[in-house]
Motif scaffolding. Structure first.
Motif, PDB file in Angstrom:
ATOM      1  N   PHE A  59       0.812  -1.212   0.000  1.00  0.00           N
ATOM      2  CA  PHE A  59       0.000   0.000   0.000  1.00  0.00           C
ATOM      3  C   PHE A  59       0.853   1.273   0.000  1.00  0.00           C
ATOM      4  CE2 PHE A  59       1.090  -0.739   4.376  1.00  0.00           C
ATOM      5  CZ  PHE A  59       1.140   0.496   4.982  1.00  0.00           C
ATOM      6  N   GLY A  60       0.310   2.313  -0.618  1.00  0.00           N
ATOM      7  CA  GLY A  60       0.876   3.654  -0.518  1.00  0.00           C
ATOM      8  C   GLY A  60       2.202   3.880  -1.193  1.00  0.00           C
ATOM      9  N   VAL A  61       2.519   3.086  -2.222  1.00  0.00           N
ATOM     10  CA  VAL A  61       3.819   3.232  -2.885  1.00  0.00           C
ATOM     11  C   VAL A  61       3.669   3.580  -4.362  1.00  0.00           C
ATOM     12  CG1 VAL A  61       6.011   2.093  -3.466  1.00  0.00           C
ATOM     13  CG2 VAL A  61       4.912   1.644  -1.255  1.00  0.00           C
ATOM     14  N   ASP A  62       2.709   2.919  -5.041  1.00  0.00           N
ATOM     15  CA  ASP A  62       2.520   3.179  -6.471  1.00  0.00           C
ATOM     16  C   ASP A  62       1.030   3.230  -6.789  1.00  0.00           C
ATOM     17  OD1 ASP A  62       1.844   0.528  -6.264  1.00  0.00           O
ATOM     18  OD2 ASP A  62       3.324  -0.225  -7.685  1.00  0.00           O
ATOM     19  N   ASP A  63       0.627   2.704  -7.928  1.00  0.00           N
ATOM     20  CA  ASP A  63      -0.787   2.721  -8.315  1.00  0.00           C
ATOM     21  C   ASP A  63      -1.524   1.465  -7.865  1.00  0.00           C
ATOM     22  OD1 ASP A  63       0.479   0.965 -10.025  1.00  0.00           O
ATOM     23  OD2 ASP A  63      -0.611   1.596 -11.812  1.00  0.00           O
ATOM     24  N   GLY A  64      -0.928   0.727  -6.944  1.00  0.00           N
ATOM     25  CA  GLY A  64      -1.545  -0.481  -6.433  1.00  0.00           C
ATOM     26  C   GLY A  64      -2.392  -0.199  -5.206  1.00  0.00           C
ATOM     27  N   ALA A  65      -2.321  -1.086  -4.223  1.00  0.00           N
ATOM     28  CA  ALA A  65      -3.116  -0.947  -3.004  1.00  0.00           C
ATOM     29  C   ALA A  65      -2.903   0.423  -2.369  1.00  0.00           C
ATOM     30  CB  ALA A  65      -2.752  -2.052  -2.019  1.00  0.00           C
ATOM     31  N   GLU A  66      -3.989   0.976  -1.851  1.00  0.00           N
ATOM     32  CA  GLU A  66      -3.915   2.323  -1.278  1.00  0.00           C
ATOM     33  C   GLU A  66      -3.783   2.316   0.241  1.00  0.00           C
ATOM     34  OE1 GLU A  66      -7.197   4.616  -2.663  1.00  0.00           O
ATOM     35  OE2 GLU A  66      -6.579   4.541  -4.767  1.00  0.00           O
ATOM     36  N   THR A  67      -4.361   1.317   0.893  1.00  0.00           N
ATOM     37  CA  THR A  67      -4.369   1.295   2.356  1.00  0.00           C
ATOM     38  C   THR A  67      -3.818  -0.038   2.859  1.00  0.00           C
ATOM     39  OG1 THR A  67      -6.587   0.310   2.514  1.00  0.00           O
ATOM     40  CG2 THR A  67      -6.437   2.738   2.383  1.00  0.00           C
ATOM     41  N   LEU A  68      -3.416  -0.042   4.128  1.00  0.00           N
ATOM     42  CA  LEU A  68      -2.939  -1.270   4.754  1.00  0.00           C
ATOM     43  C   LEU A  68      -4.014  -2.346   4.720  1.00  0.00           C
ATOM     44  CD1 LEU A  68      -0.954  -2.957   6.393  1.00  0.00           C
ATOM     45  CD2 LEU A  68      -1.726  -1.757   8.455  1.00  0.00           C
ATOM     46  N   GLU A  69      -5.257  -1.981   4.988  1.00  0.00           N
ATOM     47  CA  GLU A  69      -6.339  -2.969   4.982  1.00  0.00           C
ATOM     48  C   GLU A  69      -6.536  -3.579   3.596  1.00  0.00           C
ATOM     49  OE1 GLU A  69      -8.858  -5.682   5.895  1.00  0.00           O
ATOM     50  OE2 GLU A  69      -7.847  -4.475   7.434  1.00  0.00           O
ATOM     51  N   GLU A  70      -6.375  -2.759   2.549  1.00  0.00           N
ATOM     52  CA  GLU A  70      -6.489  -3.312   1.195  1.00  0.00           C
ATOM     53  C   GLU A  70      -5.360  -4.306   0.937  1.00  0.00           C
ATOM     54  OE1 GLU A  70      -7.496  -1.883  -3.346  1.00  0.00           O
ATOM     55  OE2 GLU A  70      -6.433  -0.476  -2.034  1.00  0.00           O
ATOM     56  N   SER A  71      -4.152  -3.982   1.387  1.00  0.00           N
ATOM     57  CA  SER A  71      -3.040  -4.925   1.249  1.00  0.00           C
ATOM     58  C   SER A  71      -3.339  -6.231   1.968  1.00  0.00           C
ATOM     59  CB  SER A  71      -1.747  -4.315   1.825  1.00  0.00           C
ATOM     60  OG  SER A  71      -1.312  -3.214   1.073  1.00  0.00           O
ATOM     61  N   LEU A  72      -3.872  -6.134   3.166  1.00  0.00           N
ATOM     62  CA  LEU A  72      -4.184  -7.328   3.947  1.00  0.00           C
ATOM     63  C   LEU A  72      -5.254  -8.174   3.270  1.00  0.00           C
ATOM     64  CD1 LEU A  72      -4.173  -5.797   7.546  1.00  0.00           C
ATOM     65  CD2 LEU A  72      -2.491  -7.382   6.597  1.00  0.00           C
ATOM     66  N   GLN A  73      -6.265  -7.518   2.731  1.00  0.00           N
ATOM     67  CA  GLN A  73      -7.339  -8.265   2.073  1.00  0.00           C
ATOM     68  C   GLN A  73      -6.840  -8.961   0.806  1.00  0.00           C
ATOM     69  OE1 GLN A  73     -10.173  -8.984   3.424  1.00  0.00           O
ATOM     70  NE2 GLN A  73     -10.767 -10.226   1.662  1.00  0.00           N
ATOM     71  N   LEU A  74      -5.960  -8.304   0.067  1.00  0.00           N
ATOM     72  CA  LEU A  74      -5.364  -8.940  -1.103  1.00  0.00           C
ATOM     73  C   LEU A  74      -4.565 -10.174  -0.688  1.00  0.00           C
ATOM     74  CD1 LEU A  74      -4.262  -5.757  -3.054  1.00  0.00           C
ATOM     75  CD2 LEU A  74      -5.802  -7.516  -3.939  1.00  0.00           C
ATOM     76  N   CYS A  75      -3.870 -10.077   0.434  1.00  0.00           N
ATOM     77  CA  CYS A  75      -3.114 -11.227   0.927  1.00  0.00           C
ATOM     78  C   CYS A  75      -4.050 -12.359   1.345  1.00  0.00           C
ATOM     79  CB  CYS A  75      -2.226 -10.812   2.095  1.00  0.00           C
ATOM     80  SG  CYS A  75      -0.800  -9.809   1.617  1.00  0.00           S
ATOM     81  N   ARG A  76      -5.177 -12.020   1.945  1.00  0.00           N
ATOM     82  CA  ARG A  76      -6.157 -13.050   2.310  1.00  0.00           C
ATOM     83  C   ARG A  76      -6.646 -13.780   1.060  1.00  0.00           C
ATOM     84  NH1 ARG A  76      -8.144  -8.617   5.634  1.00  0.00           N
ATOM     85  NH2 ARG A  76      -7.604  -8.985   7.830  1.00  0.00           N
ATOM     86  N   GLU A  77      -6.933 -13.017  -0.008  1.00  0.00           N
ATOM     87  CA  GLU A  77      -7.380 -13.615  -1.267  1.00  0.00           C
ATOM     88  C   GLU A  77      -6.304 -14.535  -1.837  1.00  0.00           C
ATOM     89  OE1 GLU A  77      -8.559 -10.787  -4.149  1.00  0.00           O
ATOM     90  OE2 GLU A  77     -10.347 -10.129  -3.070  1.00  0.00           O
TER      91      GLU A  77
END
Length: 225
Positions: free
Chosen positions: A10-28
């Motif tokens: 999250f928060g580095v490029d045009d990918g995940a915007e938030t920590l929670e979004e990163s976590l949810q992607l990892c869950r998937e």
């Protein structure tokens, strides 16, 4: 499985915007069978230069442990090989994949093959091993030109989302062992995520489960080793 190409940090490029979004992607990713993900955020001179990368990587790693999400993350970048970025690489502000000597690269559209080849050869001479990202995005590259890269020891990555289209058109990229690695290129929860059940079924049907394992587990894990 091992995913060497993602933008889940999250928060580095045009990918995940938030920590929670990163976590949810990892869950998937875990549900799909992934055990390792390389956070290969874009690296492009003047646009994406790993701002917040190290800090956010640590935060994500801590959060994965706290939430008991069973996946390992590794550093990396997807390097955009325009001229400005290429000539800045000696500054070594980018990440190799999992702290190996492998780097993941992409090309600007319309770049001549001889320029691509020259830049790749130069990076190899500097001690890097090269993986070309999402080969399906370069229709201007002929099979013969791709094979010239492979003669240099370059590995070829394709996005999992490209499987249906490529198999309908022709499957030479896979049946002739041109593609070495399949990866997600996951960016977000909305439309570039880990929803690849259909693609995996198609691939098993056309190529076989053994080949799928090589491209999603064996070959990418060798890079992390």
């Amino acid at each position: 499985m091992v995913d060497i190409h993602s933008h889940i940090l999250f928060g580095v490029d045009d990918g995940a915007e938030t920590l929670e979004e990163s976590l949810q992607l990892c869950r998937e990713a875990v549900k799909l069978g992934y055990k390792d993900i390389v956070c290969s955020s874009h690296y492009k001179k003047g646009k994406y230069e790993n701002k917040n990368y190290a800090e956010n990587f640590k935060l994500l790693k801590i959060a994965l442990k706290e939430k008991r999400i069973d996946i390992n993350i590794h550093p990396g970048n997807e390097i955009y090989l325009d001229m400005d970025t290429f000539f800045s690489l000696d500054e070594k502000k980018f990440n190799t994949l999992g702290d190996s000597n492998y780097i993941l690269v992409e090309f600007p559209r319309g770049l001549l093959f001889k320029v691509k080849y020259s830049m790749i050869s130069s990076l190899i001479n500097k001690g890097y091993k090269i993986i070309i990202a999402h080969i399906e995005r370069y229709p201007e590259l002929s099979k013969e030109e791709i094979l010239k890269f492979k003669e240099l020891g370059v590995k070829i990555q394709s996005n999992i989302s490209a499987i249906p289209g490529l198999l309908k058109k022709d499957n030479l990229l896979y049946s002739e062992n041109i593609v070495d690695i399949l990866a997600s290129d996951a960016h977000n929860l909305e439309y570039r995520n880990y929803s690849f059940h259909r693609e995996f079924i198609l691939f098993k049907t056309f190529i076989g489960e053994g080949k799928l394992k090589i491209l999603t587990e064996d070959s990418p894990r060798e890079i992390l080793k």
